[in-house]
Motif scaffolding. Sequence first.
Motif, PDB file in Angstrom:
ATOM      1  N   PHE A  79       0.835  -1.212   0.000  1.00 56.12           N
ATOM      2  CA  PHE A  79       0.000   0.000   0.000  1.00 56.12           C
ATOM      3  C   PHE A  79       0.864   1.253   0.000  1.00 56.12           C
ATOM      4  O   PHE A  79       0.622   2.198  -0.774  1.00 56.12           O
ATOM      5  CB  PHE A  79      -0.928   0.006   1.214  1.00 56.12           C
ATOM      6  N   PHE A  80       1.874   1.275   0.863  1.00 60.26           N
ATOM      7  CA  PHE A  80       2.714   2.474   0.958  1.00 60.26           C
ATOM      8  C   PHE A  80       3.584   2.659  -0.281  1.00 60.26           C
ATOM      9  O   PHE A  80       3.797   3.795  -0.715  1.00 60.26           O
ATOM     10  CB  PHE A  80       3.572   2.422   2.228  1.00 60.26           C
ATOM     11  N   TYR A  81       4.056   1.564  -0.867  1.00 55.78           N
ATOM     12  CA  TYR A  81       4.802   1.699  -2.129  1.00 55.78           C
ATOM     13  C   TYR A  81       3.881   2.211  -3.243  1.00 55.78           C
ATOM     14  O   TYR A  81       4.279   3.025  -4.071  1.00 55.78           O
ATOM     15  CB  TYR A  81       5.429   0.370  -2.538  1.00 55.78           C
ATOM     16  N   GLY A  82       2.645   1.708  -3.267  1.00 52.67           N
ATOM     17  CA  GLY A  82       1.691   2.168  -4.269  1.00 52.67           C
ATOM     18  C   GLY A  82       1.363   3.646  -4.101  1.00 52.67           C
ATOM     19  O   GLY A  82       1.304   4.402  -5.080  1.00 52.67           O
ATOM     20  N   LEU A  83       1.156   4.073  -2.848  1.00 50.06           N
ATOM     21  CA  LEU A  83       0.879   5.486  -2.562  1.00 50.06           C
ATOM     22  C   LEU A  83       2.077   6.352  -2.959  1.00 50.06           C
ATOM     23  O   LEU A  83       1.907   7.460  -3.503  1.00 50.06           O
ATOM     24  CB  LEU A  83       0.565   5.664  -1.077  1.00 50.06           C
ATOM     25  N   THR A  84       3.281   5.840  -2.709  1.00 50.09           N
ATOM     26  CA  THR A  84       4.498   6.564  -3.103  1.00 50.09           C
ATOM     27  C   THR A  84       4.506   6.817  -4.604  1.00 50.09           C
ATOM     28  O   THR A  84       4.807   7.927  -5.065  1.00 50.09           O
ATOM     29  CB  THR A  84       5.755   5.760  -2.714  1.00 50.09           C
ATOM     30  N   THR A  85       4.179   5.775  -5.383  1.00 49.67           N
ATOM     31  CA  THR A  85       4.173   5.906  -6.844  1.00 49.67           C
ATOM     32  C   THR A  85       3.184   6.959  -7.312  1.00 49.67           C
ATOM     33  O   THR A  85       3.498   7.798  -8.170  1.00 49.67           O
ATOM     34  CB  THR A  85       3.832   4.547  -7.494  1.00 49.67           C
ATOM     35  N   ILE A  86       1.972   6.947  -6.750  1.00 49.40           N
ATOM     36  CA  ILE A  86       0.942   7.908  -7.146  1.00 49.40           C
ATOM     37  C   ILE A  86       1.394   9.337  -6.841  1.00 49.40           C
ATOM     38  O   ILE A  86       1.329  10.228  -7.707  1.00 49.40           O
ATOM     39  CB  ILE A  86      -0.391   7.610  -6.428  1.00 49.40           C
ATOM     40  N   CYS A  87       1.856   9.564  -5.610  1.00 52.47           N
ATOM     41  CA  CYS A  87       2.273  10.916  -5.207  1.00 52.47           C
ATOM     42  C   CYS A  87       3.481  11.379  -6.006  1.00 52.47           C
ATOM     43  O   CYS A  87       3.550  12.543  -6.439  1.00 52.47           O
ATOM     44  CB  CYS A  87       2.596  10.939  -3.718  1.00 52.47           C
ATOM     45  N   PHE A  88       4.436  10.459  -6.216  1.00 47.11           N
ATOM     46  CA  PHE A  88       5.651  10.814  -6.949  1.00 47.11           C
ATOM     47  C   PHE A  88       5.333  11.228  -8.378  1.00 47.11           C
ATOM     48  O   PHE A  88       5.791  12.275  -8.864  1.00 47.11           O
ATOM     49  CB  PHE A  88       6.609   9.624  -6.948  1.00 47.11           C
ATOM     50  N   LEU A  89       4.528  10.425  -9.068  1.00 48.73           N
ATOM     51  CA  LEU A  89       4.269  10.717 -10.477  1.00 48.73           C
ATOM     52  C   LEU A  89       3.444  11.996 -10.642  1.00 48.73           C
ATOM     53  O   LEU A  89       3.701  12.796 -11.542  1.00 48.73           O
ATOM     54  CB  LEU A  89       3.574   9.537 -11.143  1.00 48.73           C
ATOM     55  N   LEU A  90       2.484  12.212  -9.762  1.00 49.37           N
ATOM     56  CA  LEU A  90       1.723  13.464  -9.812  1.00 49.37           C
ATOM     57  C   LEU A  90       2.634  14.658  -9.536  1.00 49.37           C
ATOM     58  O   LEU A  90       2.508  15.708 -10.174  1.00 49.37           O
ATOM     59  CB  LEU A  90       0.576  13.430  -8.803  1.00 49.37           C
ATOM     60  N   ALA A  91       3.565  14.493  -8.594  1.00 47.45           N
ATOM     61  CA  ALA A  91       4.492  15.577  -8.257  1.00 47.45           C
ATOM     62  C   ALA A  91       5.340  15.975  -9.459  1.00 47.45           C
ATOM     63  O   ALA A  91       5.641  17.152  -9.662  1.00 47.45           O
ATOM     64  CB  ALA A  91       5.388  15.168  -7.096  1.00 47.45           C
ATOM     65  N   VAL A 191      -4.808   0.934 -10.995  1.00 47.66           N
ATOM     66  CA  VAL A 191      -6.267   1.087 -10.874  1.00 47.66           C
ATOM     67  C   VAL A 191      -6.645   2.566 -10.794  1.00 47.66           C
ATOM     68  O   VAL A 191      -7.588   3.020 -11.468  1.00 47.66           O
ATOM     69  CB  VAL A 191      -6.783   0.335  -9.626  1.00 47.66           C
ATOM     70  N   VAL A 192      -5.903   3.332  -9.989  1.00 46.41           N
ATOM     71  CA  VAL A 192      -6.183   4.770  -9.857  1.00 46.41           C
ATOM     72  C   VAL A 192      -6.002   5.475 -11.200  1.00 46.41           C
ATOM     73  O   VAL A 192      -6.827   6.297 -11.613  1.00 46.41           O
ATOM     74  CB  VAL A 192      -5.258   5.407  -8.793  1.00 46.41           C
ATOM     75  N   GLY A 193      -4.913   5.135 -11.907  1.00 46.81           N
ATOM     76  CA  GLY A 193      -4.656   5.739 -13.207  1.00 46.81           C
ATOM     77  C   GLY A 193      -5.730   5.408 -14.228  1.00 46.81           C
ATOM     78  O   GLY A 193      -6.209   6.290 -14.956  1.00 46.81           O
ATOM     79  N   LEU A 194      -6.138   4.127 -14.277  1.00 47.02           N
ATOM     80  CA  LEU A 194      -7.178   3.707 -15.227  1.00 47.02           C
ATOM     81  C   LEU A 194      -8.517   4.376 -14.929  1.00 47.02           C
ATOM     82  O   LEU A 194      -9.252   4.772 -15.838  1.00 47.02           O
ATOM     83  CB  LEU A 194      -7.331   2.182 -15.186  1.00 47.02           C
ATOM     84  N   TYR A 195      -8.842   4.507 -13.645  1.00 42.91           N
ATOM     85  CA  TYR A 195     -10.115   5.138 -13.245  1.00 42.91           C
ATOM     86  C   TYR A 195     -10.203   6.562 -13.780  1.00 42.91           C
ATOM     87  O   TYR A 195     -11.264   7.004 -14.250  1.00 42.91           O
ATOM     88  CB  TYR A 195     -10.224   5.125 -11.718  1.00 42.91           C
ATOM     89  N   HIS A 196      -9.116   7.313 -13.692  1.00 47.13           N
ATOM     90  CA  HIS A 196      -9.117   8.700 -14.149  1.00 47.13           C
ATOM     91  C   HIS A 196      -8.869   8.838 -15.650  1.00 47.13           C
ATOM     92  O   HIS A 196      -9.257   9.839 -16.256  1.00 47.13           O
ATOM     93  CB  HIS A 196      -8.045   9.506 -13.396  1.00 47.13           C
ATOM     94  N   MET A 197      -8.224   7.819 -16.244  1.00 43.64           N
ATOM     95  CA  MET A 197      -7.851   7.907 -17.649  1.00 43.64           C
ATOM     96  C   MET A 197      -8.981   7.499 -18.592  1.00 43.64           C
ATOM     97  O   MET A 197      -9.165   8.103 -19.657  1.00 43.64           O
ATOM     98  CB  MET A 197      -6.611   7.040 -17.913  1.00 43.64           C
ATOM     99  N   LEU A 198      -9.768   6.492 -18.220  1.00 47.91           N
ATOM    100  CA  LEU A 198     -10.768   5.933 -19.125  1.00 47.91           C
ATOM    101  C   LEU A 198     -11.794   6.943 -19.653  1.00 47.91           C
ATOM    102  O   LEU A 198     -12.148   6.897 -20.835  1.00 47.91           O
ATOM    103  CB  LEU A 198     -11.478   4.750 -18.435  1.00 47.91           C
ATOM    104  N   PRO A 199     -12.294   7.877 -18.823  1.00 44.13           N
ATOM    105  CA  PRO A 199     -13.281   8.835 -19.368  1.00 44.13           C
ATOM    106  C   PRO A 199     -12.730   9.717 -20.490  1.00 44.13           C
ATOM    107  O   PRO A 199     -13.467  10.114 -21.393  1.00 44.13           O
ATOM    108  CB  PRO A 199     -13.655   9.682 -18.142  1.00 44.13           C
ATOM    109  N   THR A 200     -11.437  10.038 -20.430  1.00 42.58           N
ATOM    110  CA  THR A 200     -10.857  10.954 -21.434  1.00 42.58           C
ATOM    111  C   THR A 200     -10.071  10.227 -22.519  1.00 42.58           C
ATOM    112  O   THR A 200      -9.835  10.780 -23.589  1.00 42.58           O
ATOM    113  CB  THR A 200      -9.928  11.959 -20.743  1.00 42.58           C
ATOM    114  N   GLY A 201      -9.660   8.987 -22.252  1.00 43.40           N
ATOM    115  CA  GLY A 201      -8.914   8.220 -23.244  1.00 43.40           C
ATOM    116  C   GLY A 201      -7.415   8.242 -23.010  1.00 43.40           C
ATOM    117  O   GLY A 201      -6.881   9.104 -22.309  1.00 43.40           O
ATOM    118  N   PHE A 202      -6.746   7.275 -23.627  1.00 39.60           N
ATOM    119  CA  PHE A 202      -5.297   7.097 -23.468  1.00 39.60           C
ATOM    120  C   PHE A 202      -4.558   8.134 -24.302  1.00 39.60           C
ATOM    121  O   PHE A 202      -4.864   8.339 -25.478  1.00 39.60           O
ATOM    122  CB  PHE A 202      -4.920   5.680 -23.924  1.00 39.60           C
TER     123      PHE A 202
END
Length: 298
Positions: A79-91, A191-202
């Motif tokens: 969980f913490f590694y996954g959260l790290t990836t999300i925060c890092f890439l958004l940053a 999963v987080v990326g796909l959830y936000h990406m699917l409405p607008t497309g790849f």
Amino acid sequence: MFANLSDHRKGLLLTTFGGLVLSMDIPLIRLSSGEVWSVLSARSLATVIAAITALFVIRRVTGSVRHVLPGWLGIPVGFFYGLTTICFLLAVYYTTAANVVFIIALNPMFTALLSWIFLKERPALSTFITMAVMILGVGLIVGDGMEAGHLLGDALSVLASLSSACAITISRASRRDMGFASLLAAALPAVVGLYHMLPTGFSIDHPGWILLDGGVLMPLSFWCLATGTRFLTAPEVAMFYLLETILAPIWVWLIFAEAPANMTLAGGAILILALATHSLWQARVKARAAVAAQGLAH
């Protein structure tokens, strides 16, 4: 040859290699020229596929994957590694590359504090002094980021650093091989990326770079750094994340001609000097202790 090395040297080799590979992450993300959620989902899915492929190969060769799976403690670590990836890439998208990697240099400080609280490994006085100096350095970077409108990216970088420290500390406490926990953890940002990406497309202009990053380089880096906790203390492993701090701004400057701001350079210099001085001091203290122990033995 690797089997003949001491545990400490194995840990040093693994984490050094992991830190060097990690330094290429931001340049490859930037080279892909993609929308943030598309990049997050593609990078993370590539890592998950690489992890599943590796598990399949290990099972075919050894007949079982039980010895490489982390057990129940792999869930909070993942969980913490996954959260790290999300925060890092958004940053990476909300502030400069230099700001991201310099602020993530807080990792050893957070890890030392968490190890003190939960593992009862009290930091030395020199560590507390180093922490105070590091806070000053990060303060310069974040203060400059507020003026430049990068506050959200800087805050995400701090959260990524803290989350990574949590993962390292739990891994160290478990004394288990957490290499695959860090890889399978990519399912969360996928999963987080796909959830936000699917409405607008790849939308990625050069997907080859992000697939190389997520499918090859990040699995290697994550596995080496996560496995290093079997052989080194949590703060020691955290130190090797600083290879990215030093090298990533250089790669970005060489590839994209993105020079860090003067205040970012000043804060980064303070961070690196503080950590380098602390590391040299700790090495000297350990060397003296070893000599004293030898003297007592004789």
